[in-house]
Structures are given as structure tokens and as C-alpha cells.
Scaffold this active site. Structure first.
Site, PDB file in Angstrom:
ATOM      1  N   TYR A  55      37.429  24.975 -11.228  1.00  7.41           N
ATOM      2  CA  TYR A  55      37.974  23.931 -10.359  1.00  7.41           C
ATOM      3  C   TYR A  55      39.141  24.473  -9.538  1.00  7.41           C
ATOM      4  CZ  TYR A  55      35.247  20.924 -13.528  1.00  7.41           C
ATOM      5  OH  TYR A  55      34.248  20.369 -14.288  1.00  7.41           O
ATOM      6  N   LEU A 196      31.477   7.695 -13.541  1.00  2.00           N
ATOM      7  CA  LEU A 196      31.529   6.710 -12.450  1.00  2.00           C
ATOM      8  C   LEU A 196      30.522   7.062 -11.357  1.00  2.00           C
ATOM      9  CD1 LEU A 196      35.432   6.572 -12.137  1.00  2.00           C
ATOM     10  CD2 LEU A 196      33.955   5.010 -13.415  1.00  2.00           C
ATOM     11  N   ILE A 236      34.851  11.109 -19.433  1.00  2.96           N
ATOM     12  CA  ILE A 236      35.992  11.762 -18.766  1.00  2.96           C
ATOM     13  C   ILE A 236      36.054  11.423 -17.276  1.00  2.96           C
ATOM     14  CG2 ILE A 236      36.375  13.651 -20.392  1.00  2.96           C
ATOM     15  CD1 ILE A 236      34.480  15.397 -18.641  1.00  2.96           C
ATOM     16  N   SER A 239      40.515  10.573 -12.007  1.00  2.00           N
ATOM     17  CA  SER A 239      41.225   9.834 -10.971  1.00  2.00           C
ATOM     18  C   SER A 239      42.549  10.506 -10.653  1.00  2.00           C
ATOM     19  CB  SER A 239      41.487   8.387 -11.377  1.00  2.00           C
ATOM     20  OG  SER A 239      42.144   7.763 -10.291  1.00  2.00           O
TER      21      SER A 239
END
Ligand SMILES: NC(=O)c1ccc[n+]([C@@H]2O[C@H](COP(=O)([O-])OP(=O)(O)OC[C@H]3O[C@@H](n4cnc5c(N)ncnc54)[C@H](OP(=O)(O)O)[C@@H]3O)[C@@H](O)[C@H]2O)c1
Length: 280
Positions: A55, A196, A236, A239
């Protein structure tokens, strides 16, 4: 609020709801805000933090390192090694680099990010070496389908795997057909990533909206509650927005009824046959 927990196969109890970090650390001007959200998440009990060397090319690990500074022991810290780095020497070297960026001397969980070119025996042996040296407490895998898990369990010490992190949300339920039951039968929790659906189409689902209305909640909260519903899954959501973070933390208190689950099933059908594992 009492946040849910799950048990790893060795009996370690860990938070069921954590924080993802993909896309954090990509822009220097946003790093302080991302760090603040992660810190608030820890305060609110979302103390499992999932990151990866991939990342932002290590940038997300640096943001996490800043967020956990001075409170390392409160956090269950997860990072991942990329498959092209997962040779026996590579795993050890890349773990050291992650630890440095994270400002810590151990990871709670170290995952192989997806299956790759090196024999699993090499990667597992390196994970075990790191564990013996106290650099990692547990190890696991990510994006492993059932056949990959079978192969892992046939590898020396492969049964020491703590978890498998996979894509899982109401529009991506393929794992319910075989991988989820396989994992359950081995007392291994699954870690659901993108719960999500990356805030895309899923959060516009009429079914999720209807269930959300009944709970005076948001569709995102219903997606999180859904991912946690079996008591054996770690979720997990990511946000970097404090309002979203607060919403996500509160989702752990939502209990979906049989009617809620049936309504979600009608719109987001459970799998009727084997499909190969979906991944991002
Ligand atoms: N192992 C793997 O291969 C793999 C692959 C993908 C992801 N992951 C891990 O899983 C974590 C989560 O997955 P993800 O980041 O792909 O997707 P996700 O958590 O499903 O969705 C993240 C998106 O949802 C938004 N969001 C968060 N809370 C919200 C809320 N309450 N209401 C509306 N929107 C909300 C976020 O925006 P804001 O930031 O603005 O809130 C962000 O755009 C990752 O961060 C990473 O740690 C692992």
C-alpha cells in the site's frame, strides 16, 4: 461498547472489527488526517489495523507507524508480504523493512498477500523462523481459495496458519459455498476485506437501504453488521473520514434479524455452486 471478538485457531482472542489502510499514505498532505482517524479508531476499539508493504509502496505502513506510536501494545497489527518477495530470505528481509516503517519490533499477524511463485514450503518456513525470533506472533495468507488452503495444509507446519484474508461482502459471497465451511471446520476465522464493496454499488443496494432504515442505520453499517454476523469473521472496513469511522464503529452493535438476512439474501444471492475465489 463491547466490541465483538473472534478466536484464532491457537485460542488468541482478537477484535472482529478493525481498520483497513489501502490508499492511505499516498498523499503527504493527507497523512496527518489519516493518522488521526486511525488513532480515533483505536480509541473506539477498532484496534486491529490491517496494512501491507504494497500500500502506497510502504506509505500506509508509515502512517500506521505514526498512529500507533506510544500505544503499540493496544493494537493488533497486521501486515502483508507481496508474493514476489516471499522466498525464504525475502520474507525475513521484507518483514524487517515493514517493522522499520511501522516503528515496532513485532507484527501480530503477517500474511502472504496472494499465492505466488515461491513454493509455499519456503514461505511457511520463513514465517515460522520469524515467529521463533519473536518478530511475528502469527502468520496467515490472503486470497487463497480452498484448493490453495488444501495445498497449504499439506505443507510442513502449514496448519499453523491463523487466518485467510479474502474479498467478502453481499455481492461477493462465493466463499460461502466451500471456503467458509472449510475454514470453520478448522476453527479458522476468515478476514473479510472490502466489506463495504469499496463504497460502490453495494451501498446503493435497495435491500441494504431498507434494512438500514429499520435499524436507523446506514447501508455501510448494515454491510459491516452483515460481515460480522456469524461471530467467526473479522471485518476490516477502511475509512479516512472521522464521520465514517464513527459510523463504522457503531455498526458492531447492530444485530440483523432473520428477516433482515432473508431480505439481503433475496437481493444478494448466496452461491448455489462453486465459483473461483474473487479478488481485487
Ligand atoms: N488482502 C487483499 O488483497 C486486500 C484487498 C483489498 C483490501 N484489503 C484490505 O481491506 C481493507 C478494506 O477494503 P477496501 O479499502 O478495499 O474497501 P472498503 O473498506 O469496502 O471500502 C472503503 C471505501 O468505503 C468508504 N467508506 C468507509 N466507511 C464508510 C461509510 N461509513 N459510509 C460510506 N462510505 C464509507 C471509504 O471512504 P472514506 O475513507 O472517505 O471513508 C472508502 O472509499 C483495505 O483498506 C485493506 O486494508 C486487502
Amino acid at each position: 461498547m463491547n466490541l465483538p471478538t473472534v478466536l484464532l485457531p491457537d485460542g488468541t482472542r482478537i477484535p472482529a472489527l478493525g481498520q483497513g489502510t489501502w490508499h492511505m499514505g499516498e498523499t503527504a498532505s493527507r497523512a496527518a488526517a489519516e493518522e488521526a482517524v486511525l488513532r480515533e479508531g483505536i480509541e473506539r476499539g477498532l484496534s486491529l489495523i490491517d496494512t501491507a508493504e504494497m500500500y502506497a509502496d510502504g506509505g500506509a505502513e508509515r502512517v500506521v507507524g505514526a498512529a500507533i506510536k506510544g500505544q503499540r501494545e493496544r493494537v493488533f497489527l497486521v501486515s502483508k508480504v507481496m508474493p514476489q518477495n516471499a522466498s525464504s530470505a525475502g520474507v525475513v528481509r521484507h518483514c524487517e523493512a515493514s517493522l522499520k516503517r511501522l516503528g515496532t519490533d513485532y507484527l501480530d499477524l503477517y500474511l502472504l498477500h496472494w499465492p505466488g511463485p515461491y513454493p509455499l514450503a519456503q514461505t511457511v518456513a520463513a514465517f515460522e523462523q520469524l515467529r521463533a525470533a519473536g518478530k511475528i506472533r502469527h502468520w496467515g495468507v490472503s486470497n487463497f481459495d480452498t484448493a490453495d488452503m488444501e495445498e497449504l495444509f499439506a505443507t510442513p507446519q502449514g496448519t499453523n496458519c491463523a487466518t485467510n484474508q479474502v474479498l467478502y461482502h453481499p455481492d461477493e459471497r462465493g466463499i460461502e459455498f466451500d471456503l467458509l465451511p472449510w475454514s470453520r471446520s478448522r476453527n479458522m476465522p476468515v478476514m473479510a476485506y472490502s466489506p463495504l464493496g469499496q463504497a460502490g454499488r453495494l451501498l446503493r443496494s435497495p435491500a441494504l437501504k431498507a434494512v438500514a432504515q429499520r435499524h436507523a442505520a446506514s447501508p455501510a453499517q448494515i454491510a459491516i453488521a452483515w460481515s460480522l454476523r456469524d461471530g467467526n469473521t473479522i471485518s476490516i472496513p477502511k475509512s479516512a473520514n472521522p464521520e465514517h469511522l464513527r459510523e463504522n464503529a457503531q455498526a458492531a452493535a447492530i444485530r440483523l434479524s432473520e428477516a433482515d438476512l432473508a431480505e439481503i439474501d433475496r437481493a444478494h444471492k448466496p452461491p448455489a455452486h462453486k465459483t473461483s475465489l474473487a479478488m481485487l
